[in-house]
Design an enzyme around this catalytic site. Structure first.
Site, PDB file in Angstrom:
ATOM      1  N   GLU A 296      -1.086   2.547   5.547  1.00  0.00           N
ATOM      2  CA  GLU A 296      -1.171   3.443   6.715  1.00  0.00           C
ATOM      3  C   GLU A 296      -1.855   2.734   7.884  1.00  0.00           C
ATOM      4  O   GLU A 296      -1.513   2.956   9.039  1.00  0.00           O
ATOM      5  CB  GLU A 296      -1.911   4.734   6.330  1.00  0.00           C
TER       6      GLU A 296
ATOM      7  N   GLY B  44      -5.028   8.864  -3.898  1.00  0.00           N
ATOM      8  CA  GLY B  44      -5.102   9.575  -2.621  1.00  0.00           C
ATOM      9  C   GLY B  44      -5.137  11.077  -2.836  1.00  0.00           C
ATOM     10  O   GLY B  44      -6.169  11.651  -3.170  1.00  0.00           O
ATOM     11  N   GLY B  45      -3.987  11.713  -2.686  1.00  0.00           N
ATOM     12  CA  GLY B  45      -3.872  13.179  -2.764  1.00  0.00           C
ATOM     13  C   GLY B  45      -4.622  13.806  -3.931  1.00  0.00           C
ATOM     14  O   GLY B  45      -5.365  14.781  -3.747  1.00  0.00           O
TER      15      GLY B  45
ATOM     16  N   GLU C 196       0.138  -0.918  -4.026  1.00  0.00           N
ATOM     17  CA  GLU C 196       0.579   0.413  -3.624  1.00  0.00           C
ATOM     18  C   GLU C 196       1.969   0.304  -2.998  1.00  0.00           C
ATOM     19  O   GLU C 196       2.094   0.041  -1.796  1.00  0.00           O
ATOM     20  CB  GLU C 196      -0.385   1.010  -2.596  1.00  0.00           C
TER      21      GLU C 196
ATOM     22  N   ASN D  36      -9.439   7.802  -2.551  1.00  0.00           N
ATOM     23  CA  ASN D  36      -9.206   7.571  -1.124  1.00  0.00           C
ATOM     24  C   ASN D  36      -8.905   8.929  -0.489  1.00  0.00           C
ATOM     25  O   ASN D  36      -7.792   9.429  -0.604  1.00  0.00           O
ATOM     26  CB  ASN D  36      -8.009   6.612  -0.969  1.00  0.00           C
ATOM     27  N   TRP D  37      -9.937   9.489   0.154  1.00  0.00           N
ATOM     28  CA  TRP D  37      -9.754  10.831   0.728  1.00  0.00           C
ATOM     29  C   TRP D  37      -8.878  10.796   1.968  1.00  0.00           C
ATOM     30  O   TRP D  37      -8.475  11.831   2.476  1.00  0.00           O
ATOM     31  CB  TRP D  37     -11.112  11.438   1.105  1.00  0.00           C
ATOM     32  N   LYS D  38      -8.641   9.628   2.520  1.00  0.00           N
ATOM     33  CA  LYS D  38      -7.929   9.480   3.804  1.00  0.00           C
ATOM     34  C   LYS D  38      -8.627  10.369   4.854  1.00  0.00           C
ATOM     35  O   LYS D  38      -9.842  10.530   4.773  1.00  0.00           O
ATOM     36  CB  LYS D  38      -6.451   9.812   3.637  1.00  0.00           C
TER      37      LYS D  38
ATOM     38  N   GLY E 116       1.960   9.125  -1.471  1.00  0.00           N
ATOM     39  CA  GLY E 116       2.036  10.490  -0.966  1.00  0.00           C
ATOM     40  C   GLY E 116       3.413  11.115  -1.120  1.00  0.00           C
ATOM     41  O   GLY E 116       3.696  12.147  -0.511  1.00  0.00           O
TER      42      GLY E 116
ATOM     43  N   SER F 285       0.834   8.078  -5.687  1.00  0.00           N
ATOM     44  CA  SER F 285       1.098   9.305  -6.457  1.00  0.00           C
ATOM     45  C   SER F 285       0.540   9.271  -7.877  1.00  0.00           C
ATOM     46  O   SER F 285       1.158   9.798  -8.803  1.00  0.00           O
ATOM     47  CB  SER F 285       2.599   9.623  -6.461  1.00  0.00           C
TER      48      SER F 285
ATOM     49  N   HIS G 277      -4.746  -0.993   4.056  1.00  0.00           N
ATOM     50  CA  HIS G 277      -3.918   0.093   3.520  1.00  0.00           C
ATOM     51  C   HIS G 277      -2.623   0.169   4.344  1.00  0.00           C
ATOM     52  O   HIS G 277      -2.635  -0.066   5.543  1.00  0.00           O
ATOM     53  CB  HIS G 277      -4.691   1.412   3.595  1.00  0.00           C
TER      54      HIS G 277
END
Ligand code: PGA
Length: 254
Positions: A97, A234-235, A167, A9-11, A173, A213, A95
């Site tokens: 976010e 993600g990150g 999640e 997930n590159w966001k 994150g 994470s 998600h």
């Protein structure tokens, strides 16, 4: 279909012009695998750029969100048919976010899950409790409500194609990963809820990913848990070396 699934997930990261070179690097580092599926979810403007790079590869393409209607006067939105037209196979929905920053509600997410399935896309439905909800001991109840509402009106035969991502909001994150035992406890809980909703065979078929994470250093311990069927990353998915070693860990657990 691989037993384990690893989703990037590159966001809202990476420019369209950076997408091709990065995917080329990823394709060099991730060999085709029998038991692990890999999906990359870039931002909308990069989907059309990513499609030809991934077309003949073993990596699949996903989006990070979508609207539920096919077309029409919905300024700023993207439809399931548009994603399909770009050869996307998966879509991340609900998600945290999207829920906390953009006000997406569970009934609205339910419409998106239905639309994804109706259009042949695999919905990756995200659920998870906040730090406060866990402190109050309400994490199981919260996740259960999220699933029950988002999966309303999903028939058993459609549910087979569903992917759920647990999640915990406090782990996204933050560098604070859930311990494998804590994640497994919730994944086991989610699996039994899916059993209640769709029966044993379908519940065993639905993949439940852990997100929050995930990195190369903790991936192996997480993927070894019986009800953790992969990760939503993600990150760490923005670094080709880190992401490909997460995938390599999945392969050794598959
Ligand atoms: P993270 O994000 O890996 O950066 O914690 C995961 C996600 O939000 O999907």
């Amino acid at each position: 279909m691989g037993r384990l699934l690893v989703v990037a997930n590159w966001k809202m990261n990476r420019l369209p012009s950076e997408t091709g070179p990065f995917l080329r690097q990823l394709l060099e580092q991730i060999p085709p695998m029998q038991h692990v599926s890999v999906v990359v979810c870039p931002p909308f403007p990069s989907l059309a750029i990513a499609a030809p790079f991934l077309e003949k590869s073993s990596i699949q393409l996903g989006a990070q969100n979508m609207f539920w209607e096919r077309d029409g006067a919905f300024t700023g939105e993207v439809s399931p048919a548009m994603l399909r037209d770009l050869y996307a196979t998966h879509v991340i929905l609900g998600h945290s976010e999207r829920r906390s920053i953009f006000g997406e509600t569970l009934p609205l997410i339910a419409l998106k899950v239905q639309a994804a399935l109706a259009n042949g896309l695999v919905p990756i439905l995200c659920v998870g409790e906040s730090a406060k909800e866990r402190d109050d001991g309400r994490q199981f109840w919260v996740v259960e409500q999220q699933l029950i509402t988002a999966l309303e009106n999903i028939a058993t035969d459609q549910a087979r194609r569903l992917v759920v991502a647990y999640e915990p909001v406090w782990a996204i994150g933050t560098g604070k990963t859930a311990t494998p035992a804590l994640a497994q406890e919730m994944h086991g809980h989610i699996r039994s809820l899916l059993q209640r909703l769709f029966g044993d065979a379908v519940a065993r078929h639905i993949r439940i990913l852990y997100g929050g994470s995930v990195k190369a250093a903790n991936a192996m311990d997480l993927f070894q848990q019986p009800d953790i069927d992969g990760g939503l990353v993600g990150g760490a998915s923005l670094d080709a070396n880190e992401f490909s070693s997460i995938v390599a860990h999945a392969r050794s657990c598959a």
